[in-house]
Scaffold this motif. Sequence first.
Motif, PDB file in Angstrom:
ATOM      1  N   VAL A 221       1.293   6.692 -17.845  1.00  0.00           N
ATOM      2  CA  VAL A 221       2.532   6.581 -17.063  1.00  0.00           C
ATOM      3  C   VAL A 221       2.531   5.228 -16.370  1.00  0.00           C
ATOM      4  N   SER A 222       3.601   4.477 -16.516  1.00  0.00           N
ATOM      5  CA  SER A 222       3.620   3.124 -15.965  1.00  0.00           C
ATOM      6  C   SER A 222       4.167   3.044 -14.548  1.00  0.00           C
ATOM      7  N   ARG A 223       5.086   3.948 -14.173  1.00  0.00           N
ATOM      8  CA  ARG A 223       5.732   3.798 -12.866  1.00  0.00           C
ATOM      9  C   ARG A 223       5.548   5.006 -11.947  1.00  0.00           C
ATOM     10  N   SER A 224       5.967   6.186 -12.379  1.00  0.00           N
ATOM     11  CA  SER A 224       5.868   7.348 -11.495  1.00  0.00           C
ATOM     12  C   SER A 224       5.847   8.630 -12.307  1.00  0.00           C
ATOM     13  N   ILE A 225       5.351   9.699 -11.655  1.00  0.00           N
ATOM     14  CA  ILE A 225       5.230  11.012 -12.289  1.00  0.00           C
ATOM     15  C   ILE A 225       6.172  11.970 -11.567  1.00  0.00           C
ATOM     16  N   PRO A 226       7.206  12.479 -12.239  1.00  0.00           N
ATOM     17  CA  PRO A 226       8.149  13.381 -11.574  1.00  0.00           C
ATOM     18  C   PRO A 226       7.559  14.773 -11.424  1.00  0.00           C
ATOM     19  N   PRO A 227       8.004  15.525 -10.402  1.00  0.00           N
ATOM     20  CA  PRO A 227       7.519  16.898 -10.262  1.00  0.00           C
ATOM     21  C   PRO A 227       8.144  17.800 -11.326  1.00  0.00           C
ATOM     22  N   LEU A 228       7.302  18.582 -11.971  1.00  0.00           N
ATOM     23  CA  LEU A 228       7.766  19.512 -13.005  1.00  0.00           C
ATOM     24  C   LEU A 228       7.738  20.955 -12.519  1.00  0.00           C
TER      25      LEU A 228
ATOM     26  N   GLY B 188       6.196  14.556  -3.037  1.00  0.00           N
ATOM     27  CA  GLY B 188       7.235  13.538  -2.914  1.00  0.00           C
ATOM     28  C   GLY B 188       8.264  13.705  -4.016  1.00  0.00           C
ATOM     29  N   GLU B 189       9.294  12.865  -3.976  1.00  0.00           N
ATOM     30  CA  GLU B 189      10.310  12.923  -5.031  1.00  0.00           C
ATOM     31  C   GLU B 189       9.715  12.570  -6.390  1.00  0.00           C
ATOM     32  N   ALA B 190       8.657  11.784  -6.379  1.00  0.00           N
ATOM     33  CA  ALA B 190       7.860  11.461  -7.565  1.00  0.00           C
ATOM     34  C   ALA B 190       6.555  10.869  -7.060  1.00  0.00           C
ATOM     35  N   VAL B 191       5.529  10.911  -7.885  1.00  0.00           N
ATOM     36  CA  VAL B 191       4.241  10.318  -7.524  1.00  0.00           C
ATOM     37  C   VAL B 191       4.180   8.928  -8.138  1.00  0.00           C
ATOM     38  N   PRO B 192       4.201   7.877  -7.312  1.00  0.00           N
ATOM     39  CA  PRO B 192       4.125   6.528  -7.874  1.00  0.00           C
ATOM     40  C   PRO B 192       2.750   6.239  -8.460  1.00  0.00           C
ATOM     41  N   VAL B 193       2.729   5.350  -9.442  1.00  0.00           N
ATOM     42  CA  VAL B 193       1.482   4.906 -10.062  1.00  0.00           C
ATOM     43  C   VAL B 193       1.268   3.440  -9.693  1.00  0.00           C
ATOM     44  N   HIS B 194       0.136   3.157  -9.072  1.00  0.00           N
ATOM     45  CA  HIS B 194      -0.193   1.788  -8.661  1.00  0.00           C
ATOM     46  C   HIS B 194      -0.926   1.099  -9.808  1.00  0.00           C
ATOM     47  N   ASP B 195      -0.363   0.011 -10.305  1.00  0.00           N
ATOM     48  CA  ASP B 195      -0.881  -0.640 -11.506  1.00  0.00           C
ATOM     49  C   ASP B 195      -1.946  -1.680 -11.167  1.00  0.00           C
ATOM     50  N   ASP B 196      -3.053  -1.214 -10.609  1.00  0.00           N
ATOM     51  CA  ASP B 196      -4.175  -2.088 -10.276  1.00  0.00           C
ATOM     52  C   ASP B 196      -5.422  -1.223 -10.180  1.00  0.00           C
ATOM     53  N   ALA B 197      -6.360  -1.394 -11.088  1.00  0.00           N
ATOM     54  CA  ALA B 197      -7.543  -0.544 -11.150  1.00  0.00           C
ATOM     55  C   ALA B 197      -8.695  -1.051 -10.280  1.00  0.00           C
ATOM     56  N   ARG B 198      -8.474  -2.116  -9.532  1.00  0.00           N
ATOM     57  CA  ARG B 198      -9.553  -2.631  -8.685  1.00  0.00           C
ATOM     58  C   ARG B 198      -9.849  -1.681  -7.524  1.00  0.00           C
ATOM     59  N   LEU B 199     -11.084  -1.692  -7.058  1.00  0.00           N
ATOM     60  CA  LEU B 199     -11.447  -0.928  -5.879  1.00  0.00           C
ATOM     61  C   LEU B 199     -10.663  -1.439  -4.673  1.00  0.00           C
TER      62      LEU B 199
ATOM     63  N   ALA C 297      -0.597   0.606  -0.530  1.00  0.00           N
ATOM     64  CA  ALA C 297       0.198   1.332   0.457  1.00  0.00           C
ATOM     65  C   ALA C 297       1.682   1.063   0.255  1.00  0.00           C
ATOM     66  N   ARG C 298       2.031  -0.143  -0.161  1.00  0.00           N
ATOM     67  CA  ARG C 298       3.433  -0.445  -0.446  1.00  0.00           C
ATOM     68  C   ARG C 298       3.917   0.348  -1.663  1.00  0.00           C
ATOM     69  N   THR C 299       3.058   0.499  -2.664  1.00  0.00           N
ATOM     70  CA  THR C 299       3.433   1.312  -3.828  1.00  0.00           C
ATOM     71  C   THR C 299       3.620   2.768  -3.431  1.00  0.00           C
ATOM     72  N   LEU C 300       2.770   3.271  -2.536  1.00  0.00           N
ATOM     73  CA  LEU C 300       2.915   4.649  -2.047  1.00  0.00           C
ATOM     74  C   LEU C 300       4.287   4.872  -1.434  1.00  0.00           C
ATOM     75  N   GLY C 301       4.763   3.897  -0.651  1.00  0.00           N
ATOM     76  CA  GLY C 301       6.073   4.046  -0.021  1.00  0.00           C
ATOM     77  C   GLY C 301       6.120   5.266   0.870  1.00  0.00           C
ATOM     78  N   ASP C 302       7.171   6.096   0.696  1.00  0.00           N
ATOM     79  CA  ASP C 302       7.295   7.297   1.519  1.00  0.00           C
ATOM     80  C   ASP C 302       6.842   8.558   0.787  1.00  0.00           C
ATOM     81  N   ALA C 303       6.154   8.394  -0.346  1.00  0.00           N
ATOM     82  CA  ALA C 303       5.607   9.549  -1.077  1.00  0.00           C
ATOM     83  C   ALA C 303       4.359  10.064  -0.355  1.00  0.00           C
ATOM     84  N   ASP C 304       3.913  11.240  -0.748  1.00  0.00           N
ATOM     85  CA  ASP C 304       2.722  11.837  -0.148  1.00  0.00           C
ATOM     86  C   ASP C 304       1.520  11.792  -1.074  1.00  0.00           C
ATOM     87  N   ALA C 305       1.667  11.132  -2.225  1.00  0.00           N
ATOM     88  CA  ALA C 305       0.560  11.002  -3.167  1.00  0.00           C
ATOM     89  C   ALA C 305       0.734   9.734  -3.973  1.00  0.00           C
TER      90      ALA C 305
END
Length: 204
Positions: free
Chosen positions: A86-93, A101-112, A123-131
């Motif tokens: 998933v490149s951007r976000s995972i919607p709730p099914l 959240g309305e969707a779970v964002p995916v942060h595209d950076d695998a660094r620690l 944290a900016r990618t998280l936005g107002d989501a809870d995951a």
Amino acid sequence: MGALGLVAAFGHVSARRDDRMLITPAIDLARATEDTLLEIPLDASALPANAPGEAWIHLAVYQARPDVHAVARAIPESAFAAGAVVSRSIPPLHGQGAMLGEAVPVHDDARLMRSAEIAERAARTLGDADALVLRGNGAVTTGGSPGHAVARMWLLDTTCRLHLAARQAGAIRALTAEEITAWRAAAPPLLDRLWAHLRRPDGA
């Protein structure tokens, strides 16, 4: 989280305490006790000895989100898999997935998350989501209490597994905006019940 298979040797949980946070140290979570908790200022420019190297993501979330009072950091295998496809976000099914959240964002950076700069981007990618799924690096969840943050990590694991299974089965039918709003309004007592269930030694 260890008993639930969400962490192995790595993972941590924190709670906001006014202008500081309490966080589990860089040890196996099963060995963490009240006496081992570390206290770190929310505006810290350096981490104390024995703090998790990724404590920065906790600090970044607290600084960006005044509504968050607890953060869980774990490495569910399902998040690795979902983050890889998933490149951007995972919607709730399912309804409970809407509590992330309305969707779970995916942060595209695998660094620690071992610097304030890297953590602030997450944290900016998280936005107002809870995951948040961290591609190649597990996940972060938030809550009004540590129990809620851990319950959401369990829900995130379920959400990722359901998403992967649905993608294999065919077209995905996500929840509507109205359904998501209804489930999110019902979330607090449901998260209390889920946390009470998850923390029982027998899991029953």
